[in-house]
Enzyme design. Structure first.
Site, PDB file in Angstrom:
ATOM      1  N   ASP A 109      -7.455   3.253  -6.028  1.00  0.00           N
ATOM      2  CA  ASP A 109      -7.055   4.657  -5.994  1.00  0.00           C
ATOM      3  C   ASP A 109      -7.712   5.367  -7.183  1.00  0.00           C
ATOM      4  O   ASP A 109      -8.026   4.738  -8.192  1.00  0.00           O
ATOM      5  CB  ASP A 109      -5.534   4.756  -6.092  1.00  0.00           C
ATOM      6  CG  ASP A 109      -5.047   6.182  -6.241  1.00  0.00           C
ATOM      7  OD1 ASP A 109      -5.462   7.030  -5.442  1.00  0.00           O
ATOM      8  OD2 ASP A 109      -4.273   6.440  -7.177  1.00  0.00           O
ATOM      9  N   ASP A 125      -1.103   3.525  -7.910  1.00  0.00           N
ATOM     10  CA  ASP A 125       0.097   3.748  -8.719  1.00  0.00           C
ATOM     11  C   ASP A 125       1.051   4.756  -8.118  1.00  0.00           C
ATOM     12  O   ASP A 125       2.122   4.981  -8.663  1.00  0.00           O
ATOM     13  CB  ASP A 125      -0.299   4.239 -10.114  1.00  0.00           C
ATOM     14  CG  ASP A 125      -0.737   5.691 -10.116  1.00  0.00           C
ATOM     15  OD1 ASP A 125      -1.444   6.095  -9.162  1.00  0.00           O
ATOM     16  OD2 ASP A 125      -0.386   6.428 -11.054  1.00  0.00           O
ATOM     17  N   ASP A 170       0.174   5.565  -2.237  1.00  0.00           N
ATOM     18  CA  ASP A 170      -0.567   4.307  -2.147  1.00  0.00           C
ATOM     19  C   ASP A 170       0.259   3.199  -1.502  1.00  0.00           C
ATOM     20  O   ASP A 170      -0.282   2.123  -1.215  1.00  0.00           O
ATOM     21  CB  ASP A 170      -1.005   3.844  -3.543  1.00  0.00           C
ATOM     22  CG  ASP A 170      -1.923   4.838  -4.228  1.00  0.00           C
ATOM     23  OD1 ASP A 170      -2.788   5.402  -3.538  1.00  0.00           O
ATOM     24  OD2 ASP A 170      -1.770   5.060  -5.440  1.00  0.00           O
TER      25      ASP A 170
END
Length: 672
Positions: free
Chosen positions: A353, A542, A546
Site C-alpha cells: 500500500d 495499514d 487494506d
C-alpha cells in the site's frame, strides 16, 4: 447487517486445529479471547500431563515399591495429554476424512499402550500436546478488530422527505434513492452521489488517503466518508446494509475462511504417511502370521506403528515456530500463527500500500513557489494565517511549515474551494488552482501536480503571489528497502487508492515499476489475487481499506502500531514499528526458520525410513525404537531452538530531506 453479525460473533480456530489435523471446536467468545494462560484449559491440561509424568518418573526411579502408583500417574499423564489431540484427530478422520499428524501420534501412542509401554505413550502425548498448546498460545490474537469497519457506519441518518422536511431513520432502513442530508462533521451512512452542495470529504478510512477529496454535484461518495466542511445532499445508491463497507467485511471473512483451510507442512506429510504406515503394519502382521509365529509378528507390527511415529516431526515444528516467533517479536515483528510463519518463509512477491506504508501518512510542505516580488516566508505565513481557521488536513501541514504567521481577520471559507481573509489591511485568498488562477506560476504548478503534490494557490489583492505544494512524502528508507528486495529477486507492486499521477510519481522515487492506482478495497483484493500467478504474495498495508487484500494474500502484514484495528486483525503479521526495513528482516528471519523446519523434517523422515526395516526384521525392539525417537526429539528440539537466535542490530534513523529558506532567482524553494 452482514458484517455486524460477524463482528459480534467473531470466530477463531480452537487449540490443536492448525497442525494436528483436528477439527475446530465451538466458536470462542470475546471473554474467552482474553483468558490468561493460567486459566486456559488448553495450556493447563498439557502442563498437568507433564507434571504427573514427572512425578511418576520420580516415583519409579527413586522410590522402591511405588511401581503401581507410578503406572497410575503415567496413565493420568497419558489421558490428560491425549485429550488435547486424540478426540479432534478421530473426529477429523471420521467426519471429514482428514489425515493429520495428530492421527499418526494417536496411532503411535495406541501401539505403545498395547505393548505395555505406558510411560513412553504418556511422554509422547505430553510432548506433542504441550508443543502444540504453546504454539497456539504464542499465536492467539483476538479477532475483534473488524469491528472498526462497521463502526465507520453511523447508526442513524438524516433523510430529506419529498415535501422538504427532514427526519432521522435507522441506517438499516436506508434504500437506494433516499436523499441524505450530510452536515459538516457527519459521516456518510451509505454509498451515494452528491445531489447538491460542495465540500471536502475525509475518505482516509475507506481509501487510505490522508488528503481530503473535493466533491460537488454528480460526484460519487462512499459510505464512511466524513464531511469536513459544507453541507451536502446525497442520493443513496446502495442500501444501508449492503454498501462498500459491508462488502469489505464480507471480503475479509471469506478470505480468512479460505486461508484457514490451507494445510500445514506437517499435515501435508501426514496425508500419505498415515495410510502407508497402517497398510504396512497390517501387511507385517498378516504375512508374518502366515509364515511364522502370529504373536511375534503382531508385536512387530505394533513396533512398526511406534517406529513410524512422527514424534520428532510433530515436536520439532512447533518448537521451531515458537522459538522463531518469540525472536521475531524482539525486533518488532509479531507473527500470529505457525501457519503464517511457514508461509512467510516462502513469499516471492510483495504488494505494498502507498499511504501509511511507503509514505508517512502525514502531508508536509515540500515545495513553495513565489512571484510578484514576495518571498517564501511571506507566502507561507499568509497561507498559514488563513489555514489556521480551517480543519482541512492540508491546513495542518501549512501551519506547521510557517514560522511566524500573522493574525487574519474577516476569515470566510468556501466549502471545497478555499478560504479568504484580511491580513494587515490586505485581502488574501488561499485555495485550489481550480478556484484561484495560478497566473504566471501555471506551468510550475502543473509540474508540481505531475509530481503528485496537492497545490494551494495564494492570492494577494486578487493577484497570484505564490503556490504551496503539499505531499505525503515517502519514508526515507523506502528506496533503499525496495532496491534491496528487488536485488534479492522479490517482485514488488504498489497498490493504492490515490490517483494515478501521485502514485506514479512516488513509485518512480521509490524504484517501483508495477503501479496500480485508484483502487477501492475490493479492487486491491482482486489485484492481490491476480498477483498469485507470480508466486506466493505478501500484502503490506495499514488501513481499513487494506483489510480485504491483507486477508486474501498468502501473508498479510499490518504496518505499524498505529495501523487500523481492522488491518491488524486481518493480517497474519504485524509490525510494532513503522520502519520499512522490518520487511526484509522479517522475510530473512522466516526463511531461516523455514530452513530449520525443513532440516528437522528431513531428519525425522530419515529416522522413520531407517527404523521401519529394522523393526520389521526384529533387529530393534520397542525399547530401542523408543530410545532412538527420544534421542531424535532432543536433536530436533535443540535445532529448533536455533530459530530463537537473531542478529538484528537496532534500526538507526535514516536522514531525511529538509526544506531550507534558500531560494533561486525565480523564488522557487530548493529542497535539500
Amino acid at each position: 447487517m452482514p458484517g455486524r453479525r460477524l463482528l459480534r460473533y467473531g470466530r477463531r480456530p480452537a487449540v490443536m486445529t492448525s497442525a494436528c489435523g483436528c477439527e475446530p471446536s465451538a466458536p470462542m467468545t470475546e471473554e474467552d479471547e482474553h483468558t490468561p494462560w493460567w486459566r486456559d484449559r488448553a495450556i493447563l491440561l498439557p502442563v498437568a500431563s507433564g507434571l504427573t509424568l514427572l512425578l511418576g518418573l520420580i516415583l519409579e526411579w527413586f522410590i522402591p515399591g511405588a511401581g503401581l502408583m507410578a503406572t497410575t500417574l503415567f496413565w493420568v499423564s497419558l489421558l490428560l495429554g491425549a485429550s488435547q489431540f486424540v478426540p479432534g484427530a478421530l473426529k477429523g478422520l471420521f467426519t471429514s476424512r482428514r489425515l493429520g499428524i495428530g492421527l499418526l501420534m494417536t496411532i503411535s501412542a495406541t501401539g505403545a499402550v498395547l505393548l505395555g509401554f505406558i510411560e513412553e505413550a504418556a511422554a509422547l502425548a505430553f510432548l506433542y500436546s504441550i508443543a502444540e498448546a504453546l504454539e497456539d498460545k504464542a499465536m492467539d490474537k483476538a479477532r475483534s478488530g473488524l469491528r472498526a469497519l462497521l463502526t465507520l457506519i453511523p447508526s442513524t441518518a438524516t433523510i430529506v422527505a419529498a415535501h422538504g422536511g427532514a427526519r432521522t431513520v435507522q441506517v438499516e432502513d436506508l434504500v437506494p434513492g433516499d436523499i441524505l442530508r450530510l452536515a459538516a462533521g457527519e459521516r456518510l451512512a451509505t454509498d451515494g452521489v452528491v445531489r447538491s452542495g460542495h465540500s471536502s470529504l475525509d475518505v482516509s478510512a475507506i481509501t487510505g488517503e490522508s488528503i481530503p477529496v473535493e466533491v460537488g454535484p454528480g460526484d460519487a461518495v462512499l459510505a464512511g466518508s466524513i464531511n469536513t466542511s459544507g453541507a451536502l445532499e446525497v442520493k443513496a445508491t446502495a442500501a444501508g446494509t449492503d454498501n462498500s463497507l459491508t462488502t469489505v467485511v464480507k471480503l475479509v471473512e471469506q478470505a480468512q475462511n479460505d486461508k484457514g483451510r490451507r494445510a500445514r507442512i506437517a499435515d501435508r506429510l501426514a496425508r500419505p504417511l498415515v495410510p502407508g504406515v497402517l497398510i504396512l503394519a497390517i501387511l507385517v502382521a498378516a504375512i508374518g502370521s502366515l509364515l511364522g509365529d502370529p504373536g511375534v509378528w503382531i508385536e512387530r507390527a505394533l513396533v512398526v506403528l511406534v517406529a513410524a511415529s512422527p514424534c520428532a516431526l510433530a515436536i520439532s515444528v512447533p518448537v521451531t515456530v515458537v522459538s522463531a516467533i518469540g525472536a521475531a517479536s524482539k525486533f518488532g515483528v509479531v507473527i500470529k500463527s505457525g501457519a503464517a510463519f511457514e508461509r512467510l518463509g516462502g513469499i516471492r512477491h510483495l504488494a505494498l500500500d502507498k499511504t501509511g506504508t511507503l509514505t508517512r501518512n502525514r502531508p508536509t510542505v515540500t515545495e513553495v513557489l513565489t512571484t510578484g516580488g514576495v518571498n517564501r516566508a511571506e507566502v507561507l505565513d499568509w497561507a498559514a494565517a488563513l489555514e489556521a481557521h480551517s480543519t482541512h488536513p492540508l491546513a495542518a501541514a501549512i501551519t506547521a511549515a510557517a514560522l511566524h504567521p500573522p493574525v487574519a481577520q474577516q476569515v470566510s471559507e468556501a466549502a471545497g474551494q478555499g478560504i479568504t481573509g484580511v491580513i494587515t489591511g490586505t485581502r488574501i485568498a488561499v485555495g485550489s488552482p481550480r478556484w484561484l488562477s495560478p497566473g504566471p506560476l501555471a506551468t510550475e504548478v502543473e509540474s508540481l501536480e505531475e509530481q503528485g503534490m496537492t497545490v494551494v494557490i495564494v492570492h494577494r489583492d486578487g493577484q497570484p503571489v505564490g503556490a504551496v505544494g503539499v505531499r505525503d512524502e515517502l519514508r526515507p528508507e523506502a528506496p533503499e528497502v525496495i532496491q534491496s528486495l528487488a536485488a534479492e529477486g522479490f517482485g514488488i507492486t504498489m497498490l493504492t487508492g490515490d490517483n494515478t499521477r501521485t502514485a506514479t510519481a512516488l513509485a518512480v522515487e521509490a524504484g517501483i515499476q508495477d503501479v496500480r492506482a485508484q483502487l477501492r478495497p475490493e479492487d486491491k483484493a482482486r489485484a492481490v489475487a491476480d498477483l498469485h500467478e507470480r508466486g506466493p504474495v505478501a500484502m503490506i498495508g495499514d488501513g481499513i481499506n487494506d483489510a480485504p487484500a491483507l486477508a486474501s494474500a498468502d501473508i498479510g502484514i499490518a504496518m505499524g502500531a498505529r495501523g487500523s484495528d481492522a488491518a491488524i486483525e486481518s493480517a497474519d503479521v504485524a509490525f510494532t514499528g513503522d520502519d520499512l526495513r522490518l520487511i526484509p528482516r522479517a522475510l530473512h528471519h522466516a526463511r531461516r526458520g523455514r530452513a530449520i523446519i525443513n532440516q528437522n523434517i528431513i531428519l525425522s523422515l530419515a529416522i522413520i525410513i531407517v527404523l521401519l526395516p529394522l523393526a520389521i526384521t526384529g533387529v530393534l525392539g520397542l525399547a530401542a525404537v523408543v530410545l532412538v525417537h527420544e534421542v531424535a526429539e532432543v536433536i530436533v528440539i535443540a535445532n529448533g531452538l536455533r530459530a530463537a537466535r537473531t542478529r538484528h542490530p537496532d534500526l538507526n534513523p535514516v536522514k531525511t530531506a529538509t526544506i531550507t529558506a534558500d531560494e533561486d532567482a525565480h523564488g522557487k524553494t530548493r529542497v535539500y
